[in-house]
Design a protein around this motif. Structure first.
Motif, short mmCIF file in Angstrom:
data_model
loop_
_atom_site.label_atom_id
_atom_site.label_comp_id
_atom_site.label_asym_id
_atom_site.label_seq_id
_atom_site.Cartn_x
_atom_site.Cartn_y
_atom_site.Cartn_z
N ALA A 35 22.37 -50.53 46.15
CA ALA A 35 21.81 -51.97 46.68
C ALA A 35 22.76 -52.82 46.40
O ALA A 35 22.85 -54.07 47.16
CB ALA A 35 20.31 -52.19 45.70
N CYS A 36 23.56 -52.91 45.33
CA CYS A 36 24.59 -53.80 44.90
C CYS A 36 25.81 -53.67 45.79
O CYS A 36 25.85 -54.88 46.17
CB CYS A 36 25.29 -53.32 43.64
N LEU A 37 26.13 -52.70 46.29
CA LEU A 37 26.96 -52.60 47.38
C LEU A 37 26.78 -53.19 48.74
O LEU A 37 27.15 -53.92 49.32
CB LEU A 37 27.40 -51.05 47.52
N ALA A 38 25.09 -52.89 49.11
CA ALA A 38 24.70 -53.76 50.23
C ALA A 38 24.72 -54.89 50.27
O ALA A 38 25.06 -55.76 51.18
CB ALA A 38 23.10 -52.87 50.54
N LEU A 39 24.27 -55.58 49.07
CA LEU A 39 24.26 -56.93 48.94
C LEU A 39 25.72 -57.53 49.29
O LEU A 39 25.79 -58.50 49.77
CB LEU A 39 23.34 -57.33 47.56
N GLU A 40 26.63 -56.98 48.25
CA GLU A 40 27.94 -57.44 48.24
C GLU A 40 28.48 -57.27 49.49
O GLU A 40 29.31 -58.47 49.95
CB GLU A 40 28.99 -56.69 47.26
N TYR A 41 28.58 -56.36 50.18
CA TYR A 41 29.08 -56.26 51.60
C TYR A 41 28.31 -57.43 52.52
O TYR A 41 29.31 -58.06 53.25
CB TYR A 41 28.82 -54.81 52.33
N THR A 42 27.04 -57.29 52.75
CA THR A 42 26.56 -58.26 53.59
C THR A 42 26.81 -59.82 53.32
O THR A 42 27.03 -60.64 54.35
CB THR A 42 24.95 -57.91 53.92
N THR A 43 26.84 -59.99 51.95
CA THR A 43 27.08 -61.48 51.67
C THR A 43 28.50 -61.69 51.95
O THR A 43 28.72 -62.86 52.29
CB THR A 43 26.75 -61.62 50.30
N ARG A 44 29.60 -60.90 51.62
CA ARG A 44 30.78 -61.38 52.02
C ARG A 44 31.26 -61.32 53.43
O ARG A 44 32.04 -62.02 53.95
CB ARG A 44 31.73 -60.00 51.40
N ASN A 45 30.34 -60.65 54.38
CA ASN A 45 30.42 -60.64 55.60
C ASN A 45 29.13 -61.13 56.33
O ASN A 45 28.61 -60.90 57.54
CB ASN A 45 30.64 -59.07 56.30
N ALA A 46 28.68 -62.29 55.79
CA ALA A 46 27.34 -62.83 56.17
C ALA A 46 27.37 -63.32 57.76
O ALA A 46 28.21 -63.81 58.30
CB ALA A 46 27.01 -63.96 55.38
N LYS A 47 26.33 -62.69 58.41
CA LYS A 47 26.04 -63.16 59.74
C LYS A 47 24.90 -62.55 60.00
O LYS A 47 24.00 -62.43 59.09
CB LYS A 47 26.90 -62.32 60.82
N LYS A 48 24.32 -62.84 61.24
CA LYS A 48 22.97 -62.54 61.87
C LYS A 48 22.79 -60.85 61.66
O LYS A 48 23.35 -60.28 62.60
CB LYS A 48 22.36 -62.85 62.92
#
Length: 215
Positions: free
Chosen positions: A107-120
């Protein structure tokens, strides 16, 4: 790259799927086990992809350790997810149709990856996790989620993930233009429960979820 491209697949073949769910296991976990949780979701048309972490761990220390102490494993895990997203894009699945599910370290990794690469994105489900680092470096997050739906579920207290970090992460995600649903369960333990999966199923996939029980 420390983490190999060891991807396990289930559901609809990627070449025939219109959507994909990337599933990230926790510390000590296995890709095959996290794939099994997909049965709780209404996602028959989805390709399911679960990367396997090297030695069953995405990074060696707590997610709240100084980031440099979790290197180079953390950067390798983030790079692996970037390659997987690009691979799915190249096979015809746009990022707006890519979803993420992670438990604990996943979960931590999913949040970190998507927030660093935030898009739709299609959506993000993070069960007992938060953004990574002893102090959250918001300078890593320069784009926004374009109203991506993100579900955070956690226990208060939790032996590994302080509820304050989950709440802080939720506020950052909202500031990055995500639609956030946060559920905090008192004394629920460091587990996934199907009540959380039911809320996530409804909030992320738009379908009612299963009855309440621990899995």
């Amino acid at each position: 790259m420390l983490h190999n491209k060891d991807f396990k697949y289930d559901g609809t073949p990627v070449e025939k799927a219109s959507k994909a769910l990337i599933m990230l296991h926790g510390r000590g976990g296995f890709a095959e086990d996290i794939l099994g949780l997909a049965e709780h979701f209404k996602i028959e048309d989805f390709a399911l992809v679960a990367p396997q972490a090297y030695n069953n761990s995405w990074y060696p220390l707590s997610f709240m350790a100084p980031e440099e102490q979790n290197q180079p494993w953390l950067d390798s895990a983030l790079e692996l997810l970037g390659e997987l997203e690009l691979e799915l894009n190249q096979k015809g699945i746009a990022s707006e149709n890519i979803y993420f599910f992670g438990f604990s370290q996943g979960a931590c990794l999913a949040l970190e990856y998507t927030t660093r690469n935030a898009k739709k994105y299609g959506g993000v489900i993070a069960i007992i996790g938060g953004l990574i680092g002893d102090h959250i470096n918001t300078g890593n997050y320069i784009t926004d989620f374009e109203e991506t739906s993100i579900f955070l579920g956690t226990s208060d207290p939790d032996s590994h993930v302080p509820v304050e970090r989950v709440e802080q992460s939720a506020e950052i995600l909202k500031n990055k233009n995500a639609k956030v649903e946060l559920r905090i369960h008192k004394n629920a333990g460091h587990v996934i429960n199907t009540e959380e999966l039911g809320v996530a199923n409804n909030f992320i996939f738009g379908y009612p979820g299963p009855s309440k029980k621990k899995v």
